[in-house]
Design an enzyme around this catalytic site. Sequence first.
Site, PDB file in Angstrom:
ATOM      1  N   PRO A 136      40.070  43.925  46.636  1.00 36.30           N
ATOM      2  CA  PRO A 136      39.811  45.259  46.090  1.00 36.30           C
ATOM      3  C   PRO A 136      38.590  45.263  45.161  1.00 36.30           C
ATOM      4  O   PRO A 136      38.196  44.201  44.682  1.00 36.30           O
ATOM      5  CB  PRO A 136      41.075  45.599  45.313  1.00 36.30           C
TER       6      PRO A 136
ATOM      7  N   THR B 197      37.377  43.075  41.420  1.00 35.27           N
ATOM      8  CA  THR B 197      38.176  41.878  41.188  1.00 35.27           C
ATOM      9  C   THR B 197      37.307  40.644  41.014  1.00 35.27           C
ATOM     10  O   THR B 197      37.819  39.532  40.961  1.00 35.27           O
ATOM     11  CB  THR B 197      39.162  41.636  42.343  1.00 35.27           C
ATOM     12  N   GLY B 198      35.980  40.828  40.953  1.00 35.31           N
ATOM     13  CA  GLY B 198      35.126  39.689  40.619  1.00 35.31           C
ATOM     14  C   GLY B 198      34.534  38.962  41.812  1.00 35.31           C
ATOM     15  O   GLY B 198      34.196  37.789  41.700  1.00 35.31           O
TER      16      GLY B 198
ATOM     17  N   HIS C 182      62.183  65.479  27.007  1.00 38.56           N
ATOM     18  CA  HIS C 182      61.823  64.917  28.308  1.00 38.56           C
ATOM     19  C   HIS C 182      61.550  63.412  28.172  1.00 38.56           C
ATOM     20  O   HIS C 182      62.134  62.592  28.886  1.00 38.56           O
ATOM     21  CB  HIS C 182      60.578  65.652  28.842  1.00 38.56           C
ATOM     22  N   GLU C 183      60.686  63.054  27.218  1.00 36.46           N
ATOM     23  CA  GLU C 183      60.342  61.634  27.043  1.00 36.46           C
ATOM     24  C   GLU C 183      61.542  60.849  26.530  1.00 36.46           C
ATOM     25  O   GLU C 183      61.765  59.711  26.951  1.00 36.46           O
ATOM     26  CB  GLU C 183      59.149  61.476  26.092  1.00 36.46           C
TER      27      GLU C 183
ATOM     28  N   ASP D 292      56.665  63.184  37.926  1.00 42.17           N
ATOM     29  CA  ASP D 292      57.881  62.390  38.084  1.00 42.17           C
ATOM     30  C   ASP D 292      58.448  62.593  39.485  1.00 42.17           C
ATOM     31  O   ASP D 292      58.838  61.643  40.153  1.00 42.17           O
ATOM     32  CB  ASP D 292      58.936  62.824  37.054  1.00 42.17           C
TER      33      ASP D 292
HETATM   34  P1  ADP Z   1      33.501  43.123  42.838  1.00 39.95           P
HETATM   35  O1  ADP Z   1      32.257  42.489  43.314  1.00 39.95           O
HETATM   36  O2  ADP Z   1      34.750  42.473  43.357  1.00 39.95           O
HETATM   37  O3  ADP Z   1      33.571  44.603  42.968  1.00 39.95           O
HETATM   38  P2  ADP Z   1      32.471  42.315  40.304  1.00 39.95           P
HETATM   39  O4  ADP Z   1      32.241  40.876  40.535  1.00 39.95           O
HETATM   40  O5  ADP Z   1      31.305  43.214  40.374  1.00 39.95           O
HETATM   41  O6  ADP Z   1      33.609  42.854  41.268  1.00 39.95           O
HETATM   42  O7  ADP Z   1      33.223  42.476  38.916  1.00 39.95           O
HETATM   43  C1  ADP Z   1      32.845  43.404  37.979  1.00 39.95           C
HETATM   44  C2  ADP Z   1      33.002  42.819  36.594  1.00 39.95           C
HETATM   45  O8  ADP Z   1      34.361  42.625  36.268  1.00 39.95           O
HETATM   46  C3  ADP Z   1      32.356  41.476  36.453  1.00 39.95           C
HETATM   47  O9  ADP Z   1      31.025  41.589  36.087  1.00 39.95           O
HETATM   48  C4  ADP Z   1      33.166  40.816  35.362  1.00 39.95           C
HETATM   49  O10 ADP Z   1      32.633  41.110  34.098  1.00 39.95           O
HETATM   50  C5  ADP Z   1      34.514  41.477  35.477  1.00 39.95           C
HETATM   51  N1  ADP Z   1      35.453  40.569  36.145  1.00 39.95           N
HETATM   52  C6  ADP Z   1      36.070  40.766  37.323  1.00 39.95           C
HETATM   53  N2  ADP Z   1      36.880  39.736  37.623  1.00 39.95           N
HETATM   54  C7  ADP Z   1      36.762  38.851  36.620  1.00 39.95           C
HETATM   55  C8  ADP Z   1      37.341  37.561  36.352  1.00 39.95           C
HETATM   56  N3  ADP Z   1      38.217  36.985  37.191  1.00 39.95           N
HETATM   57  N4  ADP Z   1      36.974  36.949  35.204  1.00 39.95           N
HETATM   58  C9  ADP Z   1      36.113  37.508  34.355  1.00 39.95           C
HETATM   59  N5  ADP Z   1      35.530  38.696  34.555  1.00 39.95           N
HETATM   60  C10 ADP Z   1      35.852  39.374  35.661  1.00 39.95           C
HETATM   61 ZN    ZN Z   2      58.302  62.487  32.849  1.00 37.18          ZN
END
Ligand code: ADP
Ligand code: ZN
Length: 615
Positions: A215, A218-219, A435-436, A511
Amino acid sequence: MWPSISKPFLIMLVLILVFNFSYYLITMRNSTESAEISYSRFKDELAKETIKRVSFKGTSVKGEFRTKVKLPQLSAGKSSFQEVSQFSTVMPSIPDPSLLADLQAKKVDVSAVSTEVSAFMSTILYILPWVLIFGIWFLISRGVRGQGPSGMMGGFSKSGARIYSPKKGIVTFDDVAGMNEAKLELKEIVDYLKDTKKFQRIGGKVPKGILLVGPPGTGKTLLAKAVAGEAGVTFFSISASQFIEMFVGVGASRVRELFSSARTAAPSIIFIDELDAVGRSRGAGFGGGHDEREQTLNQLLSEMDGFDPHEEVIVMAATNRPDVLDPALLRPGRFDRRVVIERPDWRDREKILKVHTRKICLADDVDLAVIAKGTPGMSGADLENLVNESAILAARADALSVNMNYLEQAKDKLLMGSERKMFISGEEKRITAYHEAGHALVALLLPGTDPLHKVTIIPHGMALGVTQQIPEDDRYHYPKSYLMNRLSVVLGGRVAERMVFGDISTGAHNDLKMVTELSEKMVCQWGMSDKIGAITFSRGEEHPFLGMKLAQEKTFSEEMAWLIDQEITGLIKTAETRTEEILSGNRIKLDAIANALLEEETLDARRINEVLRSV
Ligand code: ADP
Ligand code: ZN
């Protein structure tokens, strides 16, 4: 391309305005003592011998009175008088041969100024348009190549890819928190790039293309960059959409250029983000006009096939839609290695928070594990954002460090939208409080639910109030009992409203949506209905990465559809009955929480327990 030149263009515009304005100021310097008069008035004054000297420049005349002269002045509709010592006027185009004689007769000092522009000014006037034309041309040509100003980390290649040389701003595996399996898999690539000769001597086979699947946020980019950083090789980074965004026909040539620069810089890594932008199955597009993309894709494939076994270039690509990729891309010798990157679990989220808080001054009360547990589903990019947001909040409050309070606020803002200052009537507040309190009390009293974290009736985003639970651990399997409890908790708000006010409000809309979706999944995907049993239907299925429903064929009969609906409503009814029992049996506790909420607006878990102990 226009936005990229609009800024320098604006600066130029401002400069021109400033230039004009100062010119205006200089020429209007004496405006208060000088008045513009008609030519006949000028002749009158001449006759009255009030004029001391005049100076001619073309047809314009400037002059000075012997003493100050009162002149009528028409301003804002009513006339007034103005005392001036200087005047100006314009000569009519009808010749006035007696003028010079008159002036001499009245002993006026006469002079003339040449109408020719000075040599210096004329040179400037000649050069200026050319400077402007070349300036604009330069800016536009830079804009067309899609390049921003220099000074960012890394430069650009002709293909539009960003280049990170091995020495600049190194990212290593230490900057990538968690993802241990992915790192382990990529270690092999790092070892190869570090010493390609050794690998070639041994004759090992190294993958040429690696596909990072996961997704957004996620880095994936970070990880690819870290591989380059660890190995100390040049990193070429481009988004696949950049290949085709500019002009028709440049995609393929950009791919060619990219690969040839990477070969020159070898050993190196090419990283292609959003591979699906060019890598979609050929011929699967809607309508025509996909030639461009297909040509680019074909070029990419042939470049990868053209690698000889000793080539020291590794191609990494990222996508969140591996399902739409052209199968040709995944064949051996191309992207035949796949590394899946999941959203981080809470332990990894804590590590990511640690990485991003390295340069931030944290207060002693900060427990990153609590934040990590309270942010299920957030990606690394989200967490980085959370840390930034908390630092901004702290800075805005002139605090010296970021404490737990700022982190919590930042988390709430990201999870539920920012706090809203809106007027809420007393009655509405009471409804929200009950509610809460309903959600909270059911969560507290039902065994096996996630621990309660916080309840608030301060509006956030679209919600008037929020009840937060934080799971002890990330869950991957949900027992039916857990899900039934979840339904009861979510229904708690609505049931409490009905019990106390005898009416229900629209506040429970979200909800209900949640209840419907969850119970639909329980019946259709997880086989949790006794009457239907262990069967799954493609109803309510979501795309694993997009989180949205895709259109699907119905594979069951009308009778089954009816039964499914019965079972879904049955589950909801059962959960609702449970909720009713709990709340009506504990009305005093419900009132206590609601009243405490009305007074304090936000209650954390500790405070709620205190409130309950006192009743
Ligand atoms: P993607 O390419 O999967 O869309 P990115 O590599 O561009 O994601 O991630 C965006 C930013 O999120 C990175 O520059 C980093 O700062 C942060 N990030 C995402 N995953 C990590 C991780 N595992 N550790 C540290 N920073 C992360
Ligand atoms: Zn509610």
